[in-house]
Design a protein around this motif. Structure first.
Motif, short mmCIF file in Angstrom:
data_model
loop_
_atom_site.label_atom_id
_atom_site.label_comp_id
_atom_site.label_asym_id
_atom_site.label_seq_id
_atom_site.Cartn_x
_atom_site.Cartn_y
_atom_site.Cartn_z
N UNK A 37 6.88 0.50 -13.94
CA UNK A 37 6.63 -0.51 -13.26
C UNK A 37 5.99 -0.41 -11.86
N UNK A 38 5.23 -1.27 -11.39
CA UNK A 38 4.81 -1.27 -9.86
C UNK A 38 4.32 -2.70 -9.37
N UNK A 39 4.25 -2.51 -8.07
CA UNK A 39 3.85 -3.70 -7.38
C UNK A 39 2.49 -4.31 -7.70
N UNK A 40 2.26 -5.38 -8.05
CA UNK A 40 0.83 -6.18 -8.64
C UNK A 40 -0.16 -5.72 -7.43
N UNK A 41 0.32 -5.49 -6.14
CA UNK A 41 -0.82 -5.18 -4.93
C UNK A 41 -1.30 -3.61 -5.29
N UNK A 42 -0.77 -3.04 -6.14
CA UNK A 42 -1.09 -1.66 -6.54
C UNK A 42 -2.28 -1.34 -7.62
N UNK A 43 -2.45 -2.60 -8.11
CA UNK A 43 -3.11 -2.63 -9.42
C UNK A 43 -4.47 -1.67 -9.52
N UNK A 44 -5.34 -1.87 -8.42
CA UNK A 44 -6.54 -1.09 -8.39
C UNK A 44 -6.28 0.49 -8.29
N UNK A 45 -5.02 0.53 -7.32
CA UNK A 45 -4.88 2.11 -7.30
C UNK A 45 -4.22 2.84 -8.72
N UNK A 46 -3.39 1.79 -9.36
CA UNK A 46 -2.91 2.16 -10.80
C UNK A 46 -3.99 2.44 -11.78
N UNK A 47 -5.10 1.55 -11.74
CA UNK A 47 -6.24 1.89 -12.80
C UNK A 47 -6.62 3.07 -12.35
N UNK A 48 -7.17 3.42 -11.32
CA UNK A 48 -7.71 4.57 -10.81
C UNK A 48 -6.58 5.92 -11.31
N UNK A 49 -5.68 5.65 -11.22
CA UNK A 49 -4.61 6.98 -11.53
C UNK A 49 -4.45 7.01 -13.04
#
Length: 191
Positions: A37-49
């Protein structure tokens, strides 16, 4: 200085490649469903990761068989296969979002989507399944309903869900705001 999110991200690949996760060790007869789980504001970072994960897994463990399913793309593919995508666009344009959601509630029912997921993921041929795109798929599909429907269909293949919200071991809160959905059959990927 790294953030807590980055510290957790730095643990993901090692955890995905761990013997315990890949062999479903120590789960007490539970199916190996894991949530990062992660904070939604990290979505773009998560996609890149997620792209980094896809690049690194074959380098670190060349014999690992894995698939990454983006839930939103899975919906698009399903609607295309059923010849419903263009009709969905037309309905949304002419009648609005609510009418579209109502019209798609039958075709996108959790059990049907779980069967399509299994058809696309082929868990019996995988060592690991990654699932993302949960936030983009909302409200078309409720993640807890899909996960409950996947339990009897995915046997021994670990499923790792990248979830934009909160998971406390007992329930899921999409985007950290929506009403909690009881879901206790998964494990946290990393603390």
């Amino acid at each position: 200085m790294t953030t807590r999110f980055e510290d957790r991200l730095n643990q993901v690949i090692d955890r995905l490649l761990s013997r315990e996760l890949l062999a479903n060790v120590g789960l007490g007869n539970e199916i190996g469903f894991y949530i990062f789980d992660y904070e939604p504001e990290h979505e773009l970072h998560m996609r890149a990761y997620l792209q980094t994960i896809e690049d690194q897994l074959p380098k670190r463990k060349p014999d690992l068989r894995f698939v990454h399913i983006n839930l939103f793309q899975l919906i698009i593919d399903y609607l295309k296969d059923r010849k419903l995508l263009d009709k969905s666009f037309q309905r949304q344009k002419s009648k609005g979002d609510e009418a579209l959601l109502k019209a798609l509630s039958g075709p996108l029912e959790a059990k049907k989507m779980a069967e399509y997921f299994v058809h696309k993921a082929n868990p019996e041929d995988q060592d690991l399944i990654l699932l993302s795109g949960i936030g983009s798929a909302w409200p078309l599909i409720r993640s807890h309903s899909l996960l409950n429907s996947l339990h009897p269909l995915i046997q021994n293949t670990p499923l790792v869900i990248f979830y934009p919200g909160k998971f406390d071991g007992q329930g899921l809160r999409l985007f950290g705001r929506l009403k909690q959905s009881n879901y206790y059959r998964a494990f946290r990927l990393v603390a």
